[in-house]
Scaffold this motif. Structure first.
Motif, PDB file in Angstrom:
ATOM      1  N   ALA A  10       0.866  -1.186   0.000  1.00 58.24           N
ATOM      2  CA  ALA A  10       0.000   0.000   0.000  1.00 58.24           C
ATOM      3  C   ALA A  10       0.898   1.230   0.000  1.00 58.24           C
ATOM      4  CB  ALA A  10      -0.895   0.012   1.232  1.00 58.24           C
ATOM      5  N   LEU A  11       0.637   2.138  -0.938  1.00 57.97           N
ATOM      6  CA  LEU A  11       1.373   3.398  -0.999  1.00 57.97           C
ATOM      7  C   LEU A  11       0.402   4.524  -0.673  1.00 57.97           C
ATOM      8  CD1 LEU A  11       2.914   2.209  -4.235  1.00 57.97           C
ATOM      9  CD2 LEU A  11       4.407   3.058  -2.450  1.00 57.97           C
ATOM     10  N   ILE A  12       0.726   5.291   0.351  1.00 59.42           N
ATOM     11  CA  ILE A  12      -0.154   6.374   0.771  1.00 59.42           C
ATOM     12  C   ILE A  12       0.588   7.698   0.601  1.00 59.42           C
ATOM     13  CG2 ILE A  12      -1.411   7.387   2.719  1.00 59.42           C
ATOM     14  CD1 ILE A  12      -1.688   4.531   3.860  1.00 59.42           C
ATOM     15  N   ASP A  13      -0.043   8.621  -0.098  1.00 59.67           N
ATOM     16  CA  ASP A  13       0.527   9.954  -0.289  1.00 59.67           C
ATOM     17  C   ASP A  13      -0.435  10.936   0.378  1.00 59.67           C
ATOM     18  OD1 ASP A  13       1.264  12.464  -1.212  1.00 59.67           O
ATOM     19  OD2 ASP A  13       0.802  12.057  -3.313  1.00 59.67           O
ATOM     20  N   MET A  14       0.009  11.509   1.500  1.00 56.25           N
ATOM     21  CA  MET A  14      -0.845  12.440   2.245  1.00 56.25           C
ATOM     22  C   MET A  14      -0.493  13.862   1.855  1.00 56.25           C
ATOM     23  SD  MET A  14      -0.473  10.444   5.866  1.00 56.25           S
ATOM     24  CE  MET A  14      -1.250  11.729   6.796  1.00 56.25           C
ATOM     25  N   GLY A  15      -1.200  14.362   0.861  1.00 56.33           N
ATOM     26  CA  GLY A  15      -0.961  15.726   0.398  1.00 56.33           C
ATOM     27  C   GLY A  15      -1.743  16.727   1.235  1.00 56.33           C
ATOM     28  N   THR A  16      -1.559  17.986   0.953  1.00 53.94           N
ATOM     29  CA  THR A  16      -2.247  19.035   1.719  1.00 53.94           C
ATOM     30  C   THR A  16      -3.730  19.100   1.352  1.00 53.94           C
ATOM     31  OG1 THR A  16      -0.177  20.245   1.816  1.00 53.94           O
ATOM     32  CG2 THR A  16      -2.150  21.494   2.309  1.00 53.94           C
ATOM     33  N   LEU A  46      -6.326  19.294   4.253  1.00 51.63           N
ATOM     34  CA  LEU A  46      -5.574  19.375   5.502  1.00 51.63           C
ATOM     35  C   LEU A  46      -5.147  20.806   5.824  1.00 51.63           C
ATOM     36  CD1 LEU A  46      -4.591  17.326   7.591  1.00 51.63           C
ATOM     37  CD2 LEU A  46      -2.487  17.074   6.304  1.00 51.63           C
ATOM     38  N   GLY A  47      -4.967  21.616   4.773  1.00 48.47           N
ATOM     39  CA  GLY A  47      -4.496  22.986   4.991  1.00 48.47           C
ATOM     40  C   GLY A  47      -5.591  23.991   5.275  1.00 48.47           C
ATOM     41  N   ALA A  90       1.884  20.262   4.296  1.00 46.22           N
ATOM     42  CA  ALA A  90       1.110  20.645   5.491  1.00 46.22           C
ATOM     43  C   ALA A  90       1.696  20.024   6.754  1.00 46.22           C
ATOM     44  CB  ALA A  90      -0.350  20.237   5.336  1.00 46.22           C
ATOM     45  N   MET A  91       2.139  18.767   6.641  1.00 42.65           N
ATOM     46  CA  MET A  91       2.679  18.073   7.812  1.00 42.65           C
ATOM     47  C   MET A  91       4.111  18.532   8.078  1.00 42.65           C
ATOM     48  SD  MET A  91       0.387  15.510   8.648  1.00 42.65           S
ATOM     49  CE  MET A  91       0.966  13.855   8.862  1.00 42.65           C
ATOM     50  N   ARG A  92       4.769  18.980   7.013  1.00 40.50           N
ATOM     51  CA  ARG A  92       6.181  19.363   7.110  1.00 40.50           C
ATOM     52  C   ARG A  92       6.346  20.620   7.957  1.00 40.50           C
ATOM     53  NH1 ARG A  92       7.617  18.468   1.465  1.00 40.50           N
ATOM     54  NH2 ARG A  92       6.990  20.569   0.925  1.00 40.50           N
ATOM     55  N   VAL A  93       5.428  21.571   7.748  1.00 47.85           N
ATOM     56  CA  VAL A  93       5.658  22.895   8.334  1.00 47.85           C
ATOM     57  C   VAL A  93       4.685  23.277   9.452  1.00 47.85           C
ATOM     58  CG1 VAL A  93       6.726  23.793   6.236  1.00 47.85           C
ATOM     59  CG2 VAL A  93       4.267  23.983   6.520  1.00 47.85           C
ATOM     60  N   SER A  94       3.734  22.398   9.788  1.00 45.33           N
ATOM     61  CA  SER A  94       2.788  22.795  10.834  1.00 45.33           C
ATOM     62  C   SER A  94       3.281  22.288  12.189  1.00 45.33           C
ATOM     63  CB  SER A  94       1.398  22.235  10.538  1.00 45.33           C
ATOM     64  OG  SER A  94       1.490  20.866  10.287  1.00 45.33           O
ATOM     65  N   GLN A  95       3.031  23.096  13.209  1.00 44.14           N
ATOM     66  CA  GLN A  95       3.575  22.744  14.529  1.00 44.14           C
ATOM     67  C   GLN A  95       2.938  21.483  15.114  1.00 44.14           C
ATOM     68  OE1 GLN A  95       2.322  26.682  15.341  1.00 44.14           O
ATOM     69  NE2 GLN A  95       1.370  26.113  17.274  1.00 44.14           N
ATOM     70  N   ASN A  96       1.682  21.184  14.717  1.00 41.90           N
ATOM     71  CA  ASN A  96       1.059  19.962  15.249  1.00 41.90           C
ATOM     72  C   ASN A  96       1.137  18.792  14.266  1.00 41.90           C
ATOM     73  OD1 ASN A  96      -0.736  21.331  13.611  1.00 41.90           O
ATOM     74  ND2 ASN A  96      -2.552  20.848  14.823  1.00 41.90           N
ATOM     75  N   GLY A  97       1.933  18.935  13.205  1.00 39.46           N
ATOM     76  CA  GLY A  97       2.160  17.822  12.269  1.00 39.46           C
ATOM     77  C   GLY A  97       2.694  16.570  12.963  1.00 39.46           C
ATOM     78  N   PRO A  98       3.744  16.701  13.812  1.00 34.64           N
ATOM     79  CA  PRO A  98       4.282  15.520  14.510  1.00 34.64           C
ATOM     80  C   PRO A  98       3.241  14.812  15.380  1.00 34.64           C
ATOM     81  CG  PRO A  98       5.827  17.355  14.664  1.00 34.64           C
ATOM     82  CD  PRO A  98       4.569  17.903  14.053  1.00 34.64           C
ATOM     83  N   GLU A 137      14.709  15.538 -24.573  1.00 36.09           N
ATOM     84  CA  GLU A 137      14.679  16.990 -24.365  1.00 36.09           C
ATOM     85  C   GLU A 137      14.180  17.334 -22.959  1.00 36.09           C
ATOM     86  OE1 GLU A 137      13.869  19.245 -28.368  1.00 36.09           O
ATOM     87  OE2 GLU A 137      12.273  17.784 -28.041  1.00 36.09           O
ATOM     88  N   SER A 138      14.638  18.468 -22.455  1.00 33.18           N
ATOM     89  CA  SER A 138      14.226  18.815 -21.089  1.00 33.18           C
ATOM     90  C   SER A 138      12.794  19.344 -21.066  1.00 33.18           C
ATOM     91  CB  SER A 138      15.198  19.812 -20.470  1.00 33.18           C
ATOM     92  OG  SER A 138      15.085  21.057 -21.099  1.00 33.18           O
ATOM     93  N   HIS A 139      12.067  18.932 -20.041  1.00 36.38           N
ATOM     94  CA  HIS A 139      10.686  19.350 -19.808  1.00 36.38           C
ATOM     95  C   HIS A 139      10.606  19.980 -18.424  1.00 36.38           C
ATOM     96  CE1 HIS A 139       9.873  16.759 -23.206  1.00 36.38           C
ATOM     97  NE2 HIS A 139       8.603  17.118 -23.202  1.00 36.38           N
ATOM     98  N   LEU A 140       9.607  20.837 -18.260  1.00 34.95           N
ATOM     99  CA  LEU A 140       9.345  21.390 -16.937  1.00 34.95           C
ATOM    100  C   LEU A 140       8.177  20.616 -16.333  1.00 34.95           C
ATOM    101  CD1 LEU A 140       9.799  23.535 -14.728  1.00 34.95           C
ATOM    102  CD2 LEU A 140       8.202  25.021 -15.957  1.00 34.95           C
ATOM    103  N   ILE A 141       8.432  19.974 -15.212  1.00 38.08           N
ATOM    104  CA  ILE A 141       7.386  19.238 -14.491  1.00 38.08           C
ATOM    105  C   ILE A 141       6.924  20.135 -13.346  1.00 38.08           C
ATOM    106  CG2 ILE A 141       6.888  17.204 -13.069  1.00 38.08           C
ATOM    107  CD1 ILE A 141       9.200  15.785 -14.638  1.00 38.08           C
ATOM    108  N   MET A 142       5.613  20.193 -13.169  1.00 39.66           N
ATOM    109  CA  MET A 142       5.052  21.105 -12.172  1.00 39.66           C
ATOM    110  C   MET A 142       3.968  20.372 -11.389  1.00 39.66           C
ATOM    111  SD  MET A 142       3.146  24.561 -13.375  1.00 39.66           S
ATOM    112  CE  MET A 142       2.410  25.743 -12.265  1.00 39.66           C
ATOM    113  N   ASP A 143       4.068  20.392 -10.079  1.00 39.27           N
ATOM    114  CA  ASP A 143       3.052  19.749  -9.247  1.00 39.27           C
ATOM    115  C   ASP A 143       2.522  20.789  -8.262  1.00 39.27           C
ATOM    116  OD1 ASP A 143       1.744  18.336  -7.108  1.00 39.27           O
ATOM    117  OD2 ASP A 143       2.664  16.492  -7.817  1.00 39.27           O
ATOM    118  N   ILE A 144       1.271  21.181  -8.455  1.00 41.40           N
ATOM    119  CA  ILE A 144       0.659  22.185  -7.575  1.00 41.40           C
ATOM    120  C   ILE A 144      -0.083  21.481  -6.451  1.00 41.40           C
ATOM    121  CG2 ILE A 144      -0.908  24.163  -7.419  1.00 41.40           C
ATOM    122  CD1 ILE A 144      -0.659  24.435 -10.478  1.00 41.40           C
ATOM    123  N   GLY A 145       0.500  21.489  -5.272  1.00 43.13           N
ATOM    124  CA  GLY A 145      -0.188  20.915  -4.125  1.00 43.13           C
ATOM    125  C   GLY A 145      -0.967  22.000  -3.398  1.00 43.13           C
ATOM    126  N   GLY A 146      -1.558  21.633  -2.279  1.00 40.22           N
ATOM    127  CA  GLY A 146      -2.258  22.627  -1.476  1.00 40.22           C
ATOM    128  C   GLY A 146      -1.283  23.473  -0.676  1.00 40.22           C
TER     129      GLY A 146
END
Length: 318
Positions: A10-16, A46-47, A90-98, A137-146
């Motif tokens: 199982a792969l879980i990605d917890m985005g904002t 989450l945000g 969201a979990m990286r920078v919030s004080q109650n993430g841990p 050729e080089s491409h620009l990859i862009m991921d817009i999270g919350g």
């Protein structure tokens, strides 16, 4: 209960904005492809109501625990043997993430790994390569999270430049769209554009240096724009690995969203209600990037972080 004969992951990605779950059966033969058993997502937001203050608010905190309890049930149903769970901005920078990481472990037994922006960008690039043939050729990859936005300049083999910026759609919404119930005012549009010019200076330099020939958008915002172009909302299972977005189609959707109220945006075919406002500020960002790069070739990738993690796990050690 009998143990399944095969290793199930199982792969879980917890985005904002969204929590994703992918369950696969790992192949026994080397170089064989894993069998996808389940692909699902939950809009957790989450945000919402706290990310700009550096906290996860009470309601999204509860939604996160509820979503993980649901994922745990699916994992038991599918007799999952291994779990990899990652959390991002969201979990990286919030004080109650841990504390949330701790509560998730106590309630579900799932260990969440909070990953840095740089690592997130690397995994996104690996995931996107599974969906889009980048070629030489080089491409620009862009991921817009919350919470954050990742930019990666890469070709099929290597990453030339990558950077994560804490300017995700929920943050942009909090900063520039204090009343999302209405039309996005021209002064807010000008303010967001000026802000992006300033913050994304490093991106402008990278674009100048590496001259990407195409844009690949990995994230819900790009999926939503592709759905709008199609005129209907597709389920997770229906999404092809990659779709093409025409610059005209994007511009049409963008202009349309700028002129509508929240209620009218929600009524558009192909828009998830939770994305109706975020898509406005995200589209301003996409428009800025298109103007900065002059790129006209836009593709979406339904694959991102979790597929990158899977690809990494399948890659045989050198």
């Amino acid at each position: 209960m009998h143990q399944p004969l095969h290793r199930r992951l199982a792969l879980i990605d917890m985005g904002t904005n969204t929590f994703h779950l992918l369950i696969v059966e790992m192949p026994e033969a080397r170089h064989a492809q894993p069998i996808k058993l389940l692909r699902t997502k939950v809009g957790v937001r989450l945000g919402e109501g706290g990310i700009s203050q550096g906290r996860i608010a009470e309601a999204p905190y509860e939604r996160a625990l509820h979503a993980l309890a649901g994922f745990k049930e699916e994992m038991e149903l599918h007799q999952v043997t291994d779990v990899r769970a990652t959390a991002t901005s969201a979990m990286r920078v919030s004080q109650n993430g841990p504390q949330l990481v701790q509560d998730i472990f106590e309630q579900t037994g799932i260990r969440v790994e909070v990953i840095a922006g740089d690592r997130e960008a690397e995994l996104i690039a690996k995931g996107v390569r599974q969906a889009v043939a980048l070629g030489p050729e080089s491409h620009l990859i862009m991921d817009i999270g919350g919470g954050s936005v990742e930019f990666i300049v890469a070709d099929e083999n290597q990453i030339f430049w990558k950077r994560s910026f804490e300017i995700g759609a929920q943050r942009l919404l909090d900063k520039f769209f204090p009343d999302p119930s209405g039309v996005f005012p021209p002064e807010a549009l000008a303010a967001e554009q000026a802000y992006l010019r300033e913050v994304l200076q490093p991106l402008a330099e990278a674009v100048q240096q590496f001259r990407p020939v195409g844009l690949v958008g990995a994230s819900g915002s790009f999926d939503s724009l592709a759905d709008m172009q199609l005129g209907r909302l597709r389920t997770e299972a229906e999404l092809p690995p990659s779709s093409e977005l025409t610059p005209e189609g994007f511009r049409r959707s963008y202009q349309q969203m700028l002129s509508l109220t929240h209620e009218q945006r929600v009524a558009l075919p192909g828009i998830l209600p939770m994305r109706a406002d975020m898509l406005v500020v995200a589209s301003v960002l996409i428009d800025y990037v298109l103007q900065l790069t002059g790129i006209t070739n836009i593709r979406t990738s339904a694959y991102a972080l979790k597929e990158g993690l899977l690809a990494e796990m399948l890659a045989t050690p050198e």
